[in-house]
Design an enzyme around this catalytic site. Structure first.
Site, PDB file in Angstrom:
ATOM      1  CG  ASP A  97     -52.439  24.191  47.925  1.00  7.05           C
ATOM      2  OD1 ASP A  97     -53.735  24.402  47.980  1.00  7.05           O
ATOM      3  OD2 ASP A  97     -51.453  24.835  47.514  1.00  7.05           O
ATOM      4  CE  LYS A 114     -58.472  47.639  31.571  1.00  4.85           C
ATOM      5  NZ  LYS A 114     -57.301  46.904  31.039  1.00  4.85           N
ATOM      6  CB  CYS A 137     -17.573  47.800  17.241  1.00 10.17           C
ATOM      7  SG  CYS A 137     -18.181  47.700  19.061  1.00 10.17           S
ATOM      8  CB  CYS A 149     -18.763  52.496  18.524  1.00  7.60           C
ATOM      9  SG  CYS A 149     -17.656  51.428  17.920  1.00  7.60           S
TER      10      CYS A 149
HETATM   11  S1  IVH Z   1     -64.983  43.989  29.968  1.00 13.64           S
HETATM   12  C1  IVH Z   1     -66.813  44.534  25.718  1.00 13.64           C
HETATM   13  N1  IVH Z   1     -64.430  43.646  32.547  1.00 13.64           N
HETATM   14  O1  IVH Z   1     -59.380  44.585  29.972  1.00 13.64           O
HETATM   15  C2  IVH Z   1     -66.355  44.544  27.218  1.00 13.64           C
HETATM   16  N2  IVH Z   1     -62.634  43.463  30.897  1.00 13.64           N
HETATM   17  O2  IVH Z   1     -59.739  46.073  26.901  1.00 13.64           O
HETATM   18  C3  IVH Z   1     -65.187  43.307  27.464  1.00 13.64           C
HETATM   19  N3  IVH Z   1     -60.598  43.361  31.686  1.00 13.64           N
HETATM   20  O3  IVH Z   1     -58.495  42.741  27.318  1.00 13.64           O
HETATM   21  C4  IVH Z   1     -64.539  43.616  28.534  1.00 13.64           C
HETATM   22  N4  IVH Z   1     -60.903  43.079  33.653  1.00 13.64           N
HETATM   23  O4  IVH Z   1     -59.311  41.193  29.227  1.00 13.64           O
HETATM   24  C5  IVH Z   1     -63.885  43.665  31.274  1.00 13.64           C
HETATM   25  N5  IVH Z   1     -63.792  43.366  34.671  1.00 13.64           N
HETATM   26  C6  IVH Z   1     -63.285  43.304  33.652  1.00 13.64           C
HETATM   27  C7  IVH Z   1     -62.126  43.556  33.173  1.00 13.64           C
HETATM   28  C8  IVH Z   1     -61.766  43.317  31.853  1.00 13.64           C
HETATM   29  C9  IVH Z   1     -60.195  43.026  32.972  1.00 13.64           C
HETATM   30  C10 IVH Z   1     -59.676  43.367  30.321  1.00 13.64           C
HETATM   31  C11 IVH Z   1     -60.074  42.580  29.241  1.00 13.64           C
HETATM   32  C12 IVH Z   1     -59.609  43.519  27.934  1.00 13.64           C
HETATM   33  C13 IVH Z   1     -59.194  44.751  28.647  1.00 13.64           C
HETATM   34  C14 IVH Z   1     -59.980  45.857  28.061  1.00 13.64           C
END
Ligand code: IVH
Length: 676
Positions: free
Chosen positions: A40, A122, A436, A431
């Site tokens: 960095d 996710k 209070c 209470c």
């Molecule tokens: S696809 C139409 N892929 O999960 C499909 N969503 O409600 C669009 N999220 O707020 C979403 N990782 O921000 C997708 N690999 C991923 C994801 C992802 C996180 C979030 C997204 C959304 C929520 C699903």
């Protein structure tokens, strides 16, 4: 430093281009390939050299220069952006069985074909939409309600993982969706700094990311290292989308970071296997993930499956089960709410749980505490299920210290020492002292809150001072405050004092519904308060109404009616109303709509149910009211129209049984005289 006037120094231009290319290469190595070559410190040194050169040769500064990520003055507010393609959400599943049910639905939708799936992490951050025109980032927007979000372009530019310019070969026009997030190590770094400056630490990476994206000054955004992964194309020009796997490859080739942990699965068994493996491995990532996303790979199959109003049918989330952690229960403190309810709160050794540090958890009420039989010194299990606040599940009997004793039921209010009573048909200890200080503070906070009297600048810290100094003993005293007196409070300058007095003054004109809500009558929420205001039109009529008359009003049941009567039968409360009246606070219903405007919904009652795409619940209710109609929450014979969105349930059923008129959103718009 002097500014060279002749900007076309060939040597400077060469060095500048060299540094820019270097910085871009290091960004790519860091964010796209996760293979940094320099520290960095070295990166910052290059950046400083670039900025230095640009200062000396201002003509050589271009908008896509890495130095231009932070620029522009802090904003006053974000503009609203309407997404060209709505940002839908995705349905959740919590078990392999539910994943199989999803697979069954997909296969049925495809007439028996077996699709291939892509399984991705996710990411637990904040969804973002990025628009590139001619390869240049022109806009970043948050999801908002899915239809409209905030324009956070300045902030998004400050995220180094987001390319300001795409690589050659990128489409002319592109809108990508992805997730902005923060690594756990970055949260730790920020928290160390905060600790040094005596600030409360941030609780978890997701909230910190959301908070950072909402900052109006992009310099602070740049100081916190947010990251970004792209996972979807919302719109593109001239791109032949064949599969999701290809899309991920394209995104990466155009210079957008794509999370490397995605895999193609030929069967649901493989998908489930991948989900389970990641459930175990997820803590090795260094950033938070709350589950997996399973997507049909082939674009043609996605198209055939389509979407509901809420979410596409080709995608599903698999949420990891809630996490449980063990820690020590050190203390129980008692909080007193605005209607006097005593809430025990557990104080524990800080413990990491689902990405947050947990050290306090509400125990709800003393009955619950007795049921769980928690004692100081116990080792307890705490759980966090998704977004929800941490819960103490149980104590571990094998770890209970011999001397641990049960927490005694409070005999008096811990704040004022006043009498406490248990609700005759409830679980709360209360209470009974209306004066209070704890109750007074909570009530004042509620009175001043946005949905009530909306007194800007009157927050908890100020209220505490006002009450502790004895300047204010209830809402009516606010209207007698002078700026001179406010100036004696900590951190209150003349200008803020004047502004606060103005804000208090302005609150006198709020419509009756806001006042009724602000009074903090038990069981009277914002909606019920408006129903009362709309029905009676004046506070005197509400105060005079017997319980059975109150009960005859739609949406008001027996418990609510009794509570309203109880409130207005209490002498202190009647006294409060009189004081507010003499202070000049409005006691009548003021119509939200311009009184002269058209009122096509006059005399009509609407009930809204299900998920809407164009309006939030508040927005559609406001629209109904602005046009002279009433918005009720339960369906009855007196309902004129039911407005039903996606996944409407029992209310739609009942409306059908009663033979009521049912509208979808478009029909509602048409009735309301067009979409505004
Ligand atoms: S696809 C139409 N892929 O999960 C499909 N969503 O409600 C669009 N999220 O707020 C979403 N990782 O921000 C997708 N690999 C991923 C994801 C992802 C996180 C979030 C997204 C959304 C929520 C699903």
């Amino acid at each position: 430093m002097s500014t060279d006037t002749h900007s076309d120094s060939p040597a400077a231009r060469r060095r500048l281009d060299q540094i820019k290319a270097e910085l871009e290469r290091h960004n790519r190595l860091y964010y796209l390939e996760a293979a940094p070559e320099i520290s960095d410190f070295e990166y910052d040194a290059l950046m400083r050299e670039l900025m230095d050169l640009e200062r000396r040769f201002p003509d050589l500064r271009t908008p896509d220069s890495p130095s231009q990520r932070v620029g522009g003055a802090p904003l006053d507010a974000f503009q609203t952006v309407t997404h060209r393609v709505p940002m839908l959400s995705i349905d959740n599943t919590y078990s392999p069985e539910e994943l199989r049910e999803f697979d069954d639905r997909v296969r049925k939708g495809l007439g028996g074909e077996s699709p291939a799936y892509i399984v991705e992490l996710k990411l637990d951050g904040v969804a973002i939409s990025l628009r590139y025109e001619k390869g240049v980032l022109i806009r970043g927007a948050t999801r908002g309600d899915g239809v409209r979000g905030d324009d956070v372009t300045q902030n998004v530019r400050a995220i180094r993982a987001v390319p300001l310019r795409l690589a050659d070969g990128a489409p002319e026009s592109l809108e990508v969706r992805g997730e902005v997030f923060m690594r756990n190590a970055e949260l730790d770094r920020l928290n160390k700094l905060r600790e040094e400056s005596g600030d409360e630490p941030y609780r978890n990476p997701r909230n910190t990311t959301a908070g950072t994206l909402k900052l109006l000054d992009s310099r602070t955004v740049a100081e916190r290292r947010l990251e970004f992964f792209a996972y979807d194309i919302a719109e593109s020009e001239g791109v032949n989308i064949v599969s999701h796997l290809q899309t991920l490859r394209d995104l990466q080739a155009w210079g957008l970071p794509v999370n490397p942990h995605h895999q193609r699965c030929g069967s649901m068994d493989e998908v489930i296997d991948a989900c389970q493996r990641w459930h175990e491995k997820r803590h090795t990532l260094g950033y938070e993930t709350d589950g997996m996303v399973v997507k049909v790979d082939a674009a043609a199959q996605r198209q055939r499956l389509g979407s509901t109003a809420k979410s596409p049918r080709w995608v599903i989330a698999y949420k990891f089960p809630a996490e449980v952690a063990r820690t020590r229960l050190n203390n129980i403190v008692v909080q007193v709410g605005k209607s006097g309810a005593l809430t025990p709160v557990a104080e524990m050794d800080p413990v990491k749980l689902a990405g947050t540090i947990v050290k306090r958890a509400t125990l709800h009420n003393f009955e619950e505490l007795a049921k769980k039989d928690l004692r100081l010194g116990d080792t307890v299990e705490v759980q966090k299920a998704g977004e929800i606040i941490p819960q103490v599940l149980r104590f571990l009997p094998e770890a209970r210290p011999a001397e641990a004793v049960a927490y005694p039921l409070p005999k008096a209010c811990p704040v004022c020492g006043g009498e406490v009573h248990k609700d005759p048909d409830g679980v709360f200890l209360r209470c009974l002292n209306l004066s209070c200080p704890a109750q007074v503070k909570e009530r004042l906070e509620h009175f001043a809150s946005r949905k009530a009297m909306d007194i800007d600048g009157l927050g908890p810290a100020l209220i505490t001072q006002l009450v502790d100094k004895g300047y204010v003993t209830g809402p009516a005293d606010l209207y007698a405050l002078h700026a001179d007196r406010l100036c004696t409070l900590d951190r209150m300058a003349q200008k803020s004092a004047d502004n606060l007095v103005k804000a208090i003054e302005a609150s006198k004109a709020r419509p009756l519904g806001r006042l009724l809500f602000g009074l903090g009558i038990r069981h009277v929420g914002a909606h019920t308060a408006e129903v009362l205001a709309g029905h009676f039109g004046h506070i005197d009529a509400v105060m005079a109404a017997p319980a059975d008359q109150l009960q005859g009003i739609p949406d008001i049941g027996g418990v609510v009616a009794d509570s309203i009567r109880d409130f207005f039968d209490t002498p202190q409360n009647r006294d409060l109303i009189e004081k507010l009246r003499s202070a000049g606070v409005n006691m009548e219903e003021v119509l939200a709509a311009a009184p002269s405007g058209p009122r096509p919904f006059h005399g009509m009652t609407f009930v809204v149910t299900g998920t809407l795409t164009k309006y939030t619940r508040d927005e559609i209710h406001d629209r109904i009211k602005a046009l002279g109609g009433k918005a009720a929450s339960s369906v009855s014979k007196s309902t004129t129209y039911l407005v039903a969105g996606e996944s409407a349930g029992s209310k739609l059923e009942k409306a059908r049984q009663l033979g009521l008129a049912i509208l979808n959103e478009d029909e509602f718009d048409a009735l309301a005289g067009g979409n505004t």
